[in-house]
Every structure is written in structure tokens, then in C-alpha cells.
Design a protein around this motif. Structure first.
Motif, PDB file in Angstrom:
ATOM      1  N   GLN A 145       6.971   1.558 -11.241  1.00 31.29           N
ATOM      2  CA  GLN A 145       7.051   2.556 -12.300  1.00 31.29           C
ATOM      3  C   GLN A 145       8.583   2.829 -12.675  1.00 31.29           C
ATOM      4  OE1 GLN A 145       5.474   6.619 -11.009  1.00 31.29           O
ATOM      5  NE2 GLN A 145       3.668   5.643 -10.401  1.00 31.29           N
ATOM      6  N   THR A 146       9.667   2.732 -11.859  1.00 32.48           N
ATOM      7  CA  THR A 146      11.120   2.700 -12.299  1.00 32.48           C
ATOM      8  C   THR A 146      11.204   1.480 -13.016  1.00 32.48           C
ATOM      9  OG1 THR A 146      11.582   4.172 -10.426  1.00 32.48           O
ATOM     10  CG2 THR A 146      13.343   2.820 -11.511  1.00 32.48           C
TER      11      THR A 146
ATOM     12  N   GLY B  83       0.885  -1.307   0.144  1.00 36.53           N
ATOM     13  CA  GLY B  83       0.091   0.039  -0.106  1.00 36.53           C
ATOM     14  C   GLY B  83       0.760   1.323  -0.005  1.00 36.53           C
ATOM     15  N   SER B  84       1.960   1.153  -0.130  1.00 38.45           N
ATOM     16  CA  SER B  84       2.977   2.369   0.067  1.00 38.45           C
ATOM     17  C   SER B  84       3.423   3.159  -1.386  1.00 38.45           C
ATOM     18  CB  SER B  84       4.220   2.070   0.727  1.00 38.45           C
ATOM     19  OG  SER B  84       5.191   0.946  -0.217  1.00 38.45           O
ATOM     20  N   ASP B  85       3.738   4.194  -1.306  1.00 39.47           N
ATOM     21  CA  ASP B  85       4.154   4.954  -2.513  1.00 39.47           C
ATOM     22  C   ASP B  85       5.538   4.293  -3.047  1.00 39.47           C
ATOM     23  OD1 ASP B  85       2.037   6.836  -2.409  1.00 39.47           O
ATOM     24  OD2 ASP B  85       3.328   8.336  -1.319  1.00 39.47           O
ATOM     25  N   THR B  86       6.365   3.584  -2.141  1.00 41.32           N
ATOM     26  CA  THR B  86       7.517   2.990  -2.383  1.00 41.32           C
ATOM     27  C   THR B  86       7.465   1.963  -3.413  1.00 41.32           C
ATOM     28  OG1 THR B  86       8.464   3.544  -0.291  1.00 41.32           O
ATOM     29  CG2 THR B  86       9.700   1.633  -1.717  1.00 41.32           C
ATOM     30  N   ALA B  87       6.292   1.219  -3.401  1.00 35.53           N
ATOM     31  CA  ALA B  87       5.912  -0.023  -4.008  1.00 35.53           C
ATOM     32  C   ALA B  87       5.510   0.470  -5.257  1.00 35.53           C
ATOM     33  CB  ALA B  87       4.932  -1.057  -3.389  1.00 35.53           C
ATOM     34  N   GLN B  88       4.673   1.526  -5.529  1.00 33.68           N
ATOM     35  CA  GLN B  88       4.321   1.978  -6.639  1.00 33.68           C
ATOM     36  C   GLN B  88       5.336   2.709  -7.493  1.00 33.68           C
ATOM     37  OE1 GLN B  88       1.552   1.505  -8.068  1.00 33.68           O
ATOM     38  NE2 GLN B  88       0.949   0.162  -6.309  1.00 33.68           N
TER      39      GLN B  88
ATOM     40  N   ALA C 204      12.479  -2.891 -19.029  1.00 33.16           N
ATOM     41  CA  ALA C 204      11.681  -3.109 -20.234  1.00 33.16           C
ATOM     42  C   ALA C 204      12.429  -3.666 -20.908  1.00 33.16           C
ATOM     43  CB  ALA C 204      11.352  -1.607 -20.653  1.00 33.16           C
ATOM     44  N   PRO C 205      11.831  -4.796 -22.006  1.00 28.78           N
ATOM     45  CA  PRO C 205      10.261  -4.653 -22.086  1.00 28.78           C
ATOM     46  C   PRO C 205       9.708  -5.830 -20.960  1.00 28.78           C
ATOM     47  CG  PRO C 205      11.264  -6.076 -23.681  1.00 28.78           C
ATOM     48  CD  PRO C 205      12.525  -5.492 -22.892  1.00 28.78           C
ATOM     49  N   TRP C 206      10.490  -6.469 -20.204  1.00 31.27           N
ATOM     50  CA  TRP C 206      10.092  -7.837 -19.279  1.00 31.27           C
ATOM     51  C   TRP C 206       9.110  -7.106 -18.098  1.00 31.27           C
ATOM     52  CZ3 TRP C 206      11.218 -10.983 -22.473  1.00 31.27           C
ATOM     53  CH2 TRP C 206      12.475 -11.009 -23.264  1.00 31.27           C
ATOM     54  N   ILE C 207       9.153  -5.893 -17.658  1.00 28.20           N
ATOM     55  CA  ILE C 207       8.488  -5.122 -16.848  1.00 28.20           C
ATOM     56  C   ILE C 207       7.822  -3.942 -17.660  1.00 28.20           C
ATOM     57  CG2 ILE C 207       8.127  -4.040 -14.551  1.00 28.20           C
ATOM     58  CD1 ILE C 207       9.138  -6.809 -14.585  1.00 28.20           C
ATOM     59  N   ASN C 208       6.306  -3.864 -17.794  1.00 24.42           N
ATOM     60  CA  ASN C 208       5.704  -3.072 -18.598  1.00 24.42           C
ATOM     61  C   ASN C 208       4.576  -2.670 -17.677  1.00 24.42           C
ATOM     62  OD1 ASN C 208       3.993  -5.187 -19.206  1.00 24.42           O
ATOM     63  ND2 ASN C 208       4.819  -5.875 -20.734  1.00 24.42           N
TER      64      ASN C 208
END
Length: 316
Positions: free
Chosen positions: A144-145, A135-140, A151-155
């Protein structure tokens, strides 16, 4: 003389194709395979490296235990593509359903493959402290990073997957016909560490509580809690320990001690300076690191580890 080359496709498309060709070539060279460590227990070993597009974020380990009724997976690797490859490898061993996946902790290189396993019906089990991270900003921000750096494996289709069952204390369960001990360890490497022990196999999956063959990643760890957790694991009668990173060990005490002794060493090197509010750089330069400087990822991780421990001591 200037050589002009005409491409049938726009240049940016050609570059992307060449990048993917390079990625696929590398992936073929670094295959994901399952190595047997018990009668019905296996593991996949990631590369001793930092996560990158070149290695699909295949830098951590995953475990597989085949029970009478189905399969239990420990960790899901660092991308959905790797999660699918793990499923393919399991299918070479058994056609039993993949029923459960246990997360040792919610770090990206261990959990970005979870969505591939839940898509085939697996139930995710994890320690409840992971809820705070999810639930943290850190995870989000990390996701995103990763969509850029991996990329492209994390998209954009990569998502964070919460557990269906949360562990709040040491628990013993029957999963897929297997006796499984889930040992609550955090706060240590993370707040949500779990160690998973299969008594009938004699195999302990320790997650990132144990690093083997490389310098540990400390991050925001509770180094003192981590040391105490390793002391707790030293009393386990495991025949084999599968670490979060590095090869499986049949010398359990010795390899638990490597991670433990490293943390003790760094704490001792940083402790006085941290408590006296002396400059970190002075303490780091005054320390003889020769004991560890030839261990893989020393240059990438050691200074950052020392600084994080220096800061954490000040907050104790």
C-alpha cells in the motif's frame, strides 16, 4: 506584472504529464541492460540508491542464465514495468522460453516484477519461509505504501506473487537443462534467503546476503545468522558472485567479507550497550564510523542499521 498562463488541460493533468515526462527521461538515462558474467550467465545491475518514482524502484540486481531448454531468471526487480524490461532484454539474447524465476528473498525491490514473468508462463521458486511474509500485514502495508511512494510504477494492479514451488532445504535441481544448487540460507538478511549456484557457470547469485559498493540494508535481519551464512558462502568455489546490490565480483572472498565485516563491526559497536541496556544514542555517537562513512548510502542507512542491530542483540 503578473504573468498568467493558460493550459489546454486542467493543471493537475499538466503536472502529472510533466512528472511522467521527467520519469521517462530519467528511465532513458538509466537503462536496464544485461552484462555477461559467465558463458551463459548475465545480470542487470540496479542503481545504488533508495527506491523512488524517479528510478522505478530499479535498485536491485537480477540474474539470467540461458540453458539448453530455456531461461532461468533470478529475482524480478522492483516493479512490473522493470519485469517487462527484463523480459525485453532477455529477448535480445535468446528466443528460448523463460521457464523459471527464482526469488532470492521476498523484499519489494526484488519481487514486484514477478507478475510480469508469471504472465508469460514462468514458474516461481522460493524458500518456504516467505509464506509467512506473504501472509503478513507487513507485506500488505508495504505494498500500500509503495503504491503511493513509487507511483505510477507500483499501482492498484501490482500484486504479491507466491511461489509455485517452495524450497524447504538445500536442493539440487535441473532447470531448463541447467544444474542448479539452491542453498537455504535464512534466517539471515531475511527469514527466506536463498543463494543460487550454477556449477557449470561458476556463478553464485547471492541476493541480499551480499551488498557491494554500498552500505547494506539490515532491516529486521538476524545479523548473527547473516554472518554465519556468509561464512558458509565463503566455502563456495564460485568464480563470480552476483550480489543483490552492486556490481558483480570476481573477488568472491573479498566482497563477501565486506558485508560480513560490516555486520561484525556494527554488532561489536552496539553489543555492550545493548546488553547493558545503555542508551543507543550514546553508543552510536561513541563509535568511530570513519571506516564506512564514505561508502554510498551510509547517511541513509547506517544509523538505522545500527539501531536495528542494537535491538536484535537485546532479543538474542
Amino acid at each position: 506584472m503578473i504573468l498568467r498562463v493558460r493550459f489546454a488541460r486542467p493543471l493537475h493533468v499538466v503536472i502529472a504529464m510533466l512528472m511522467l515526462l521527467g520519469l521517462n527521461t530519467y528511465a532513458n538515462e538509466r537503462s536496464l541492460t544485461l552484462t555477461q558474467v559467465g558463458k551463459n550467465a548475465y545480470y542487470a545491475q540496479g542503481e545504488s540508491a533508495l527506491g523512488s518514482s524517479l528510478n522505478k524502484n530499479f535498485i536491485s540486481n537480477a540474474g539470467v542464465v540461458i540453458g539448453p531448454d530455456g531461461v532461468v531468471v533470478i529475482d524480478a526487480l522492483g516493479s512490473p514495468a522493470l519485469g517487462k524490461q527484463l523480459i525485453d532484454e532477455i529477448r535480445k539474447l535468446t528466443d528460448k522460453p523463460i521457464q523459471f524465476v527464482i526469488a532470492t528473498h521476498y523484499h519489494a525491490d526484488h519481487i514486484y516484477g514477478l507478475q510480469s514473468l508469471i504472465d508469460i508462463g514462468a514458474t516461481v521458486i522460493a524458500q518456504e519461509s516467505a509464506k509467512e511474509y506473504l501472509g503478513s500485514d507487513t507485506a500488505q502495508l508495504r505494498l500500500q505504501t509503495s503504491r503511493i511512494e513509487l507511483a505510477p510504477w507500483i499501482n492498484d494492479d501490482t500484486r504479491l506473487v507466491p511461489a509455485s514451488k517452495w524450497i524447504v532445504e538445500d536442493t539440487r535441481l535441473m532447470l531448463s537443462g541447467l544444474d542448479v544448487e539452491l542453498i537455504k540460507m535464512g534466517p539471515a538478511h531475511t527469514s527466506d534467503d536463498l543463494a543460487i549456484y550454477f556449477p557449470t557457470e561458476g556463478v553464485l547469485f547471492a541476493g541480499d546476503l551480499v551488498f557491494r559498493g554500498r552500505i547494506p540494508y539490515v532491516g529486521n535481519a538476524d545479523s548473527l545468522g547473516w554472518i554465519k551464512s556468509l561464512d558458509k558462502l565463503l566455502n563456495r568455489p564460485a568464480t563470480v558472485i552476483v550480489p543483490g546490490h552492486g556490481p558483480a565480483s570476481t573477488s568472491a572472498a573479498e566482497d563477501l567479507k565486506f558485508t560480513r565485516d560490516y555486520l561484525v563491526f556494527v554488532r561489536k559497536a552496539m553489543e555492550q550497550a545493548a546488553r547493558d541496556l545503555e542508551p543507543f544514542d550514546d553508543a552510536y555517537l561513541a563509535t568511530d564510523w570513519s571506516r564506512y562513512e564514505k561508502v554510498p548510502l551510509f547517511n541513509a542507512a547506517n544509523r538505522m542499521n545500527a539501531y536495528n542491530i542494537y535491538l536484535s542483540i537485546q532479543n538474542e
